[in-house]
Design a protein around this motif. Structure first.
Motif, PDB file in Angstrom:
ATOM      1  N   VAL A  67       0.852  -1.186   0.000  1.00  0.00           N
ATOM      2  CA  VAL A  67       0.000   0.000   0.000  1.00  0.00           C
ATOM      3  C   VAL A  67       0.889   1.238   0.000  1.00  0.00           C
ATOM      4  O   VAL A  67       1.715   1.412   0.898  1.00  0.00           O
ATOM      5  CB  VAL A  67      -0.936   0.033   1.223  1.00  0.00           C
ATOM      6  N   GLN A  68       0.716   2.073  -1.019  1.00  0.00           N
ATOM      7  CA  GLN A  68       1.394   3.360  -1.040  1.00  0.00           C
ATOM      8  C   GLN A  68       0.443   4.399  -0.477  1.00  0.00           C
ATOM      9  O   GLN A  68      -0.607   4.680  -1.047  1.00  0.00           O
ATOM     10  CB  GLN A  68       1.804   3.740  -2.456  1.00  0.00           C
ATOM     11  N   VAL A  69       0.793   4.936   0.671  1.00  0.00           N
ATOM     12  CA  VAL A  69      -0.060   5.893   1.363  1.00  0.00           C
ATOM     13  C   VAL A  69       0.382   7.307   1.007  1.00  0.00           C
ATOM     14  O   VAL A  69       1.569   7.648   1.143  1.00  0.00           O
ATOM     15  CB  VAL A  69       0.009   5.690   2.897  1.00  0.00           C
ATOM     16  N   LYS A  70      -0.565   8.095   0.556  1.00  0.00           N
ATOM     17  CA  LYS A  70      -0.296   9.495   0.254  1.00  0.00           C
ATOM     18  C   LYS A  70      -1.062  10.345   1.246  1.00  0.00           C
ATOM     19  O   LYS A  70      -2.288  10.315   1.300  1.00  0.00           O
ATOM     20  CB  LYS A  70      -0.722   9.841  -1.179  1.00  0.00           C
ATOM     21  N   LEU A  71      -0.334  11.108   2.041  1.00  0.00           N
ATOM     22  CA  LEU A  71      -0.931  11.884   3.117  1.00  0.00           C
ATOM     23  C   LEU A  71      -1.364  13.269   2.647  1.00  0.00           C
ATOM     24  O   LEU A  71      -0.752  13.863   1.762  1.00  0.00           O
ATOM     25  CB  LEU A  71       0.073  12.057   4.262  1.00  0.00           C
ATOM     26  N   ASP A  72      -2.413  13.769   3.278  1.00  0.00           N
ATOM     27  CA  ASP A  72      -2.788  15.168   3.131  1.00  0.00           C
ATOM     28  C   ASP A  72      -1.621  16.024   3.643  1.00  0.00           C
ATOM     29  O   ASP A  72      -0.941  15.666   4.610  1.00  0.00           O
ATOM     30  CB  ASP A  72      -4.066  15.397   3.945  1.00  0.00           C
ATOM     31  N   HIS A  73      -1.389  17.169   3.025  1.00  0.00           N
ATOM     32  CA  HIS A  73      -0.242  18.007   3.394  1.00  0.00           C
ATOM     33  C   HIS A  73      -0.315  18.519   4.832  1.00  0.00           C
ATOM     34  O   HIS A  73       0.710  18.937   5.391  1.00  0.00           O
ATOM     35  CB  HIS A  73      -0.112  19.185   2.420  1.00  0.00           C
ATOM     36  N   SER A  74      -1.481  18.465   5.458  1.00  0.00           N
ATOM     37  CA  SER A  74      -1.577  18.916   6.844  1.00  0.00           C
ATOM     38  C   SER A  74      -0.763  18.039   7.787  1.00  0.00           C
ATOM     39  O   SER A  74      -0.448  18.438   8.909  1.00  0.00           O
ATOM     40  CB  SER A  74      -3.047  18.950   7.292  1.00  0.00           C
ATOM     41  N   TYR A  75      -0.404  16.816   7.344  1.00  0.00           N
ATOM     42  CA  TYR A  75       0.419  15.942   8.180  1.00  0.00           C
ATOM     43  C   TYR A  75       1.832  16.493   8.360  1.00  0.00           C
ATOM     44  O   TYR A  75       2.553  16.062   9.269  1.00  0.00           O
ATOM     45  CB  TYR A  75       0.489  14.536   7.573  1.00  0.00           C
ATOM     46  N   LEU A  76       2.221  17.410   7.511  1.00  0.00           N
ATOM     47  CA  LEU A  76       3.551  17.996   7.636  1.00  0.00           C
ATOM     48  C   LEU A  76       3.504  19.375   8.279  1.00  0.00           C
ATOM     49  O   LEU A  76       4.495  20.115   8.262  1.00  0.00           O
ATOM     50  CB  LEU A  76       4.216  18.091   6.258  1.00  0.00           C
ATOM     51  N   SER A  77       2.376  19.730   8.884  1.00  0.00           N
ATOM     52  CA  SER A  77       2.251  21.035   9.534  1.00  0.00           C
ATOM     53  C   SER A  77       3.175  21.112  10.753  1.00  0.00           C
ATOM     54  O   SER A  77       3.203  20.205  11.588  1.00  0.00           O
ATOM     55  CB  SER A  77       0.809  21.270   9.992  1.00  0.00           C
ATOM     56  N   ASP A  78       3.931  22.179  10.830  1.00  0.00           N
ATOM     57  CA  ASP A  78       4.781  22.471  11.989  1.00  0.00           C
ATOM     58  C   ASP A  78       5.635  21.272  12.400  1.00  0.00           C
ATOM     59  O   ASP A  78       5.566  20.811  13.552  1.00  0.00           O
ATOM     60  CB  ASP A  78       3.891  22.925  13.154  1.00  0.00           C
TER      61      ASP A  78
END
Length: 275
Positions: free
Chosen positions: A52-63
């Motif tokens: 499974v290739q999981v693509k995260l919403d960019h909010s996961y990289l917040s701060d």
């Protein structure tokens, strides 16, 4: 063997609510919390029969600078053993390769869509793919932290439902919380009793079961209203179509679009391990 729950941390207010749900789950069942703080928006999870290739919403990289400290601060007063997960390797395309030998995994209903665009009843395709492929059950959480003080098993008599019932019994014994059994009858009443008896679960269920909700008529979604609002709901998931459609069983689909509680979903490859 370590018993743990895997959590991908999102350093946002919504992510905090999901993380608090994971902390509560681990504290209640006395298991370890394994946390991955992502530095990339994508990662790979390799299972026995699928990847499974999981693509995260960019909010996961917040701060990202404060994410680790926020994890430590939230977990500090819980008494839950917390460890951080680092990628084992990187793939040929330079994606982080995460381990998959966990006991459970916590997911919001979507990891790749913006929170403002999703709502109750929507489970994103990546989360569905994880449920279909993972060897561990997946904890689906509501948007806001909600403690649970009982366990409810949706039981239809299938092998998948028996797996959910086994897990529910172990959870009840470990947590001390009562277990309720919910049956929407599509067979003769004796069928469900016989399935429990044949699986050797009759005595264990009798020890921890508080109430049986059995409905011979009425719409399934209407009958779900009778479940306690503060229950952790356990259900099996299995598909009826081609695997790329990632469809769950019809009862599971109705339940996850109707209930506002946390749900622990046991996919077709999953088995719960709780030492």
């Amino acid at each position: 063997m370590r018993t743990d729950l895997f959590h991908v941390f999102r350093s946002t207010p919504l992510g905090r609510e999901t993380f608090m749900q994971s902390i509560y789950f681990c504290r209640t069942l006395d298991i370890t919390l394994s946390v991955y703080v992502p530095e990339d928006t994508q990662f790979m999870m390799y299972f026995d029969h699928d990847a499974v290739q999981v693509k995260l919403d960019h909010s996961y990289l917040s701060d990202p600078a404060s994410a680790v400290e926020r994890v430590r601060a939230l977990a500090a007063n819980s008494g839950v053993e917390t460890r951080f997960i680092d990628p084992i390797n990187r793939t040929a395309s330079n994606l982080p390769d995460l381990p998959t030998h966990f006991s459970f995994m916590c997911c919001p209903r979507s990891v790749s869509d913006q929170a403002s665009k999703i709502g109750l009843g929507y489970i994103g395709p990546k989360v569905r793919h994880i449920i279909r492929s993972a060897t561990f059950p997946v904890l689906l959480t509501p948007p806001v932290f909600k403690p649970w003080t009982s366990i409810a098993v949706l039981f239809g008599g299938s092998d998948s439902a028996l797996n959910a019932l086994r897990t529910g019994i172990v959870f009840a014994e470990r947590s001390g919380f009562p277990l309720d059994l919910f049956i929407q009858q599509e067979q003769e009443p004796d069928y469900y009793i016989q399935r429990v008896h044949a699986a050797g679960l009759e005595k264990a269920l009798a020890r921890c079961c508080r109430r049986r909700y059995e409905f011979a008529d009425g719409a399934f979604d209407h009958n779900l209203y009778n479940l306690p609002h503060d229950a952790l709901v356990l259900s099996g998931a299995y598909g009826h179509g081609r695997i790329r459609n990632l469809l769950f069983g019809s009862k599971m689909e109705i339940a996850q679009t109707t209930l506002t509680t946390s749900m622990l979903v046991t996919g077709p490859q999953a088995t719960a391990h709780l030492n």
